[in-house]
Design a protein around this motif. Structure first.
Motif, PDB file in Angstrom:
ATOM      1  N   ALA A 111       0.839  -1.203   0.000  1.00  0.00           N
ATOM      2  CA  ALA A 111       0.000   0.000   0.000  1.00  0.00           C
ATOM      3  C   ALA A 111       0.874   1.253   0.000  1.00  0.00           C
ATOM      4  O   ALA A 111       1.990   1.259   0.531  1.00  0.00           O
ATOM      5  N   GLN A 112       0.354   2.320  -0.601  1.00  0.00           N
ATOM      6  CA  GLN A 112       1.099   3.569  -0.653  1.00  0.00           C
ATOM      7  C   GLN A 112       1.414   4.051   0.756  1.00  0.00           C
ATOM      8  O   GLN A 112       0.558   4.062   1.641  1.00  0.00           O
ATOM      9  N   LEU A 113       2.662   4.475   0.949  1.00  0.00           N
ATOM     10  CA  LEU A 113       3.081   5.006   2.234  1.00  0.00           C
ATOM     11  C   LEU A 113       2.739   6.494   2.286  1.00  0.00           C
ATOM     12  O   LEU A 113       3.074   7.251   1.375  1.00  0.00           O
ATOM     13  N   ALA A 114       2.067   6.895   3.334  1.00  0.00           N
ATOM     14  CA  ALA A 114       1.656   8.290   3.499  1.00  0.00           C
ATOM     15  C   ALA A 114       1.683   8.628   4.988  1.00  0.00           C
ATOM     16  O   ALA A 114       1.737   7.734   5.838  1.00  0.00           O
ATOM     17  N   PRO A 115       1.674   9.928   5.331  1.00  0.00           N
ATOM     18  CA  PRO A 115       1.592  10.294   6.748  1.00  0.00           C
ATOM     19  C   PRO A 115       0.377   9.632   7.394  1.00  0.00           C
ATOM     20  O   PRO A 115      -0.714   9.663   6.851  1.00  0.00           O
ATOM     21  N   GLY A 116       0.599   9.039   8.530  1.00  0.00           N
ATOM     22  CA  GLY A 116      -0.491   8.368   9.220  1.00  0.00           C
ATOM     23  C   GLY A 116      -0.705   6.929   8.812  1.00  0.00           C
ATOM     24  O   GLY A 116      -1.610   6.267   9.324  1.00  0.00           O
ATOM     25  N   SER A 117       0.119   6.409   7.869  1.00  0.00           N
ATOM     26  CA  SER A 117      -0.016   5.011   7.462  1.00  0.00           C
ATOM     27  C   SER A 117       0.224   4.089   8.652  1.00  0.00           C
ATOM     28  O   SER A 117       1.057   4.368   9.526  1.00  0.00           O
ATOM     29  N   THR A 118      -0.503   2.990   8.690  1.00  0.00           N
ATOM     30  CA  THR A 118      -0.327   1.996   9.752  1.00  0.00           C
ATOM     31  C   THR A 118       1.065   1.388   9.660  1.00  0.00           C
ATOM     32  O   THR A 118       1.517   0.996   8.581  1.00  0.00           O
ATOM     33  N   LEU A 119       1.747   1.313  10.786  1.00  0.00           N
ATOM     34  CA  LEU A 119       3.082   0.725  10.803  1.00  0.00           C
ATOM     35  C   LEU A 119       2.987  -0.791  10.851  1.00  0.00           C
ATOM     36  O   LEU A 119       2.168  -1.344  11.589  1.00  0.00           O
ATOM     37  N   PRO A 120       3.808  -1.494  10.097  1.00  0.00           N
ATOM     38  CA  PRO A 120       3.819  -2.955  10.180  1.00  0.00           C
ATOM     39  C   PRO A 120       4.425  -3.408  11.499  1.00  0.00           C
ATOM     40  O   PRO A 120       5.094  -2.633  12.194  1.00  0.00           O
ATOM     41  N   ARG A 151      10.179   6.158   3.833  1.00  0.00           N
ATOM     42  CA  ARG A 151       9.524   7.343   4.389  1.00  0.00           C
ATOM     43  C   ARG A 151      10.090   8.678   3.896  1.00  0.00           C
ATOM     44  O   ARG A 151       9.319   9.630   3.669  1.00  0.00           O
ATOM     45  N   PRO A 152      11.409   8.833   3.677  1.00  0.00           N
ATOM     46  CA  PRO A 152      11.909  10.136   3.227  1.00  0.00           C
ATOM     47  C   PRO A 152      11.329  10.613   1.896  1.00  0.00           C
ATOM     48  O   PRO A 152      11.403  11.804   1.581  1.00  0.00           O
ATOM     49  N   TYR A 153      10.756   9.702   1.109  1.00  0.00           N
ATOM     50  CA  TYR A 153      10.233  10.051  -0.209  1.00  0.00           C
ATOM     51  C   TYR A 153       8.708  10.223  -0.214  1.00  0.00           C
ATOM     52  O   TYR A 153       8.144  10.677  -1.201  1.00  0.00           O
ATOM     53  N   ALA A 154       8.066   9.846   0.872  1.00  0.00           N
ATOM     54  CA  ALA A 154       6.609   9.708   0.860  1.00  0.00           C
ATOM     55  C   ALA A 154       5.864  11.036   0.723  1.00  0.00           C
ATOM     56  O   ALA A 154       4.748  11.061   0.202  1.00  0.00           O
ATOM     57  N   ASP A 155       6.459  12.131   1.166  1.00  0.00           N
ATOM     58  CA  ASP A 155       5.753  13.409   1.108  1.00  0.00           C
ATOM     59  C   ASP A 155       5.568  13.917  -0.327  1.00  0.00           C
ATOM     60  O   ASP A 155       4.562  14.564  -0.641  1.00  0.00           O
ATOM     61  N   LYS A 156       6.520  13.622  -1.213  1.00  0.00           N
ATOM     62  CA  LYS A 156       6.498  14.189  -2.560  1.00  0.00           C
ATOM     63  C   LYS A 156       6.306  13.160  -3.667  1.00  0.00           C
ATOM     64  O   LYS A 156       6.094  13.543  -4.819  1.00  0.00           O
ATOM     65  N   HIS A 157       6.399  11.882  -3.346  1.00  0.00           N
ATOM     66  CA  HIS A 157       6.380  10.857  -4.387  1.00  0.00           C
ATOM     67  C   HIS A 157       5.470   9.699  -3.985  1.00  0.00           C
ATOM     68  O   HIS A 157       5.290   9.420  -2.791  1.00  0.00           O
ATOM     69  N   PHE A 158       4.922   9.025  -5.000  1.00  0.00           N
ATOM     70  CA  PHE A 158       4.259   7.761  -4.723  1.00  0.00           C
ATOM     71  C   PHE A 158       5.327   6.733  -4.384  1.00  0.00           C
ATOM     72  O   PHE A 158       6.305   6.560  -5.106  1.00  0.00           O
ATOM     73  N   ILE A 159       5.138   6.041  -3.262  1.00  0.00           N
ATOM     74  CA  ILE A 159       6.091   5.015  -2.862  1.00  0.00           C
ATOM     75  C   ILE A 159       5.400   4.035  -1.926  1.00  0.00           C
ATOM     76  O   ILE A 159       4.483   4.410  -1.175  1.00  0.00           O
ATOM     77  N   THR A 160       5.799   2.783  -1.981  1.00  0.00           N
ATOM     78  CA  THR A 160       5.334   1.770  -1.040  1.00  0.00           C
ATOM     79  C   THR A 160       6.555   1.184  -0.345  1.00  0.00           C
ATOM     80  O   THR A 160       7.680   1.279  -0.868  1.00  0.00           O
ATOM     81  N   PRO A 161       6.384   0.561   0.806  1.00  0.00           N
ATOM     82  CA  PRO A 161       7.538  -0.054   1.473  1.00  0.00           C
ATOM     83  C   PRO A 161       8.235  -1.131   0.644  1.00  0.00           C
ATOM     84  O   PRO A 161       9.412  -1.424   0.884  1.00  0.00           O
ATOM     85  N   MET A 162       7.550  -1.676  -0.375  1.00  0.00           N
ATOM     86  CA  MET A 162       8.167  -2.701  -1.209  1.00  0.00           C
ATOM     87  C   MET A 162       9.395  -2.173  -1.946  1.00  0.00           C
ATOM     88  O   MET A 162      10.199  -2.959  -2.462  1.00  0.00           O
ATOM     89  N   VAL A 163       9.571  -0.860  -1.998  1.00  0.00           N
ATOM     90  CA  VAL A 163      10.727  -0.268  -2.661  1.00  0.00           C
ATOM     91  C   VAL A 163      12.034  -0.734  -2.027  1.00  0.00           C
ATOM     92  O   VAL A 163      13.091  -0.692  -2.662  1.00  0.00           O
ATOM     93  N   ALA A 164      11.970  -1.204  -0.771  1.00  0.00           N
ATOM     94  CA  ALA A 164      13.188  -1.584  -0.051  1.00  0.00           C
ATOM     95  C   ALA A 164      13.177  -3.036   0.393  1.00  0.00           C
ATOM     96  O   ALA A 164      13.964  -3.421   1.268  1.00  0.00           O
TER      97      ALA A 164
END
Length: 300
Positions: A63-72, A85-98
């Motif tokens: 799921a897209q990471l955004a402020p307030g997203s549920t932490l695993p 998280r450093p990219y989430a404010d300006k870009h679409f990103i999910t935790p799967m990126v890492a």
């Protein structure tokens, strides 16, 4: 290990191969015989839980990471979130990126936690978690595109370089890319950070709306892709030098922003035979010199 998981040494008798579903690792530990055995035993034990741990929270990780997203809940999943998280404010990103970098890091931590090792690494499909003790070095060959490997430079790292992770991303890699880079290799303080940054820089190397670039929805190729309907690159027509320079310049600007934010140590960006380097580490001069020679030749 269960029947699903496989472990065995490669022909050199030093590198251990671990495989479980989509996770395929090559790892090596250097130290005393006792330390190496303890490290490999710890790696095997940790590996038995890795895939199940990730699968248990897969919907959340896709799921897209955004402020307030549920932490695993899982430790590896949380490292994925931290890297994204450093990219989430300006870009679409999910935790799967890492995911690849975080998986490699988890096994490396098990190894170094079990034994005092001179050097160790875990290679997860090209994303590498690295431990370097005093007086040790780690050398890798760097290629400009993974599907047609051509060595453009040798990377020699020591403990003072501050590199704990190496990752490569681009449109020829295992994952989909929003950009057109042939390959982006990133050095960072740890493997999850390198994995996330390589993907995001590769996305930034782009020529939006270029008629010679074919893009299709990610979920038309892989229904469960975390990118959903976002357009991913499938082919790139021959580009003029000015277009190559423009695309690389976009990626280079983004990479320099990440360098200033201490999210990366260095990056090498490749497109159509041209290379751009972003770095602030004198210890990488061997690689930088060779890559610059190739870049000059490609531009002539």
């Amino acid at each position: 290990m269960s029947k699903r998981q496989q472990a065995g040494f490669l022909p050199d008798g030093r590198r251990l191969h671990l495989q479980d579903g989509p996770i395929d690792l090559i790892l090596q530990a250097d130290g005393t015989a006792g330390a190496i055995k303890a490290a490999y035993d710890a790696a095997c034990e940790r590996f038995t839980t890795l895939l199940d741990e990730l699968c248990a929270e897969l919907p959340l990780l896709r799921a897209q990471l955004a402020p307030g997203s549920t932490l695993p809940a899982g430790t590896v999943a949380r490292r994925m979130v931290e890297a994204a998280r450093p990219y989430a404010d300006k870009h679409f990103i999910t935790p799967m990126v890492a995911v690849a970098g975080a998986g490699a890091e988890a096994i490396l931590k098990a190894m170094t936690g079990a034994a005092d090792l001179a050097r160790a690494y875990v290679n997860n499909g090209g994303d590498i978690a690295l431990h370097l003790g005093p007086g040790t070095r780690f050398e890798i060959g760097m290629v400009d595109r993974p599907d047609q490997p051509r060595l453009f430079g040798k990377l020699a790292l020591g403990p003072a370089d501050g590199v704990g992770g190496i990752a490569t991303s681009g449109r020829h890699g295992r994952s989909f890319s929003l950009g057109i880079a042939d390959a982006v290799t990133v050095l960072a303080a740890d493997a999850p950070m390198a994995d996330a940054a390589a993907t995001m820089i590769a996305n930034a190397v782009d020529l939006p709306n270029h008629p010679g670039i074919l893009r299709v929805p990610a979920d038309s190729l892989q229904p469960d892709s975390d990118l959903g309907p976002r357009l991913v690159t499938r082919s790139v027509a021959a580009l003029r030098k000015a277009e190559i320079d423009r695309a690389l310049a976009r990626g280079e600007r983004f990479a320099r922003e990440l360098l200033q934010q201490n999210l990366i140590v260095a990056a090498a960006l490749h497109l159509s035979g041209a290379t751009r380097l972003v770095h602030a580490a004198p210890g990488l001069m061997t690689t930088i010199k060779q890559a610059k020679d190739i870049e000059t030749h490609a531009a002539s």
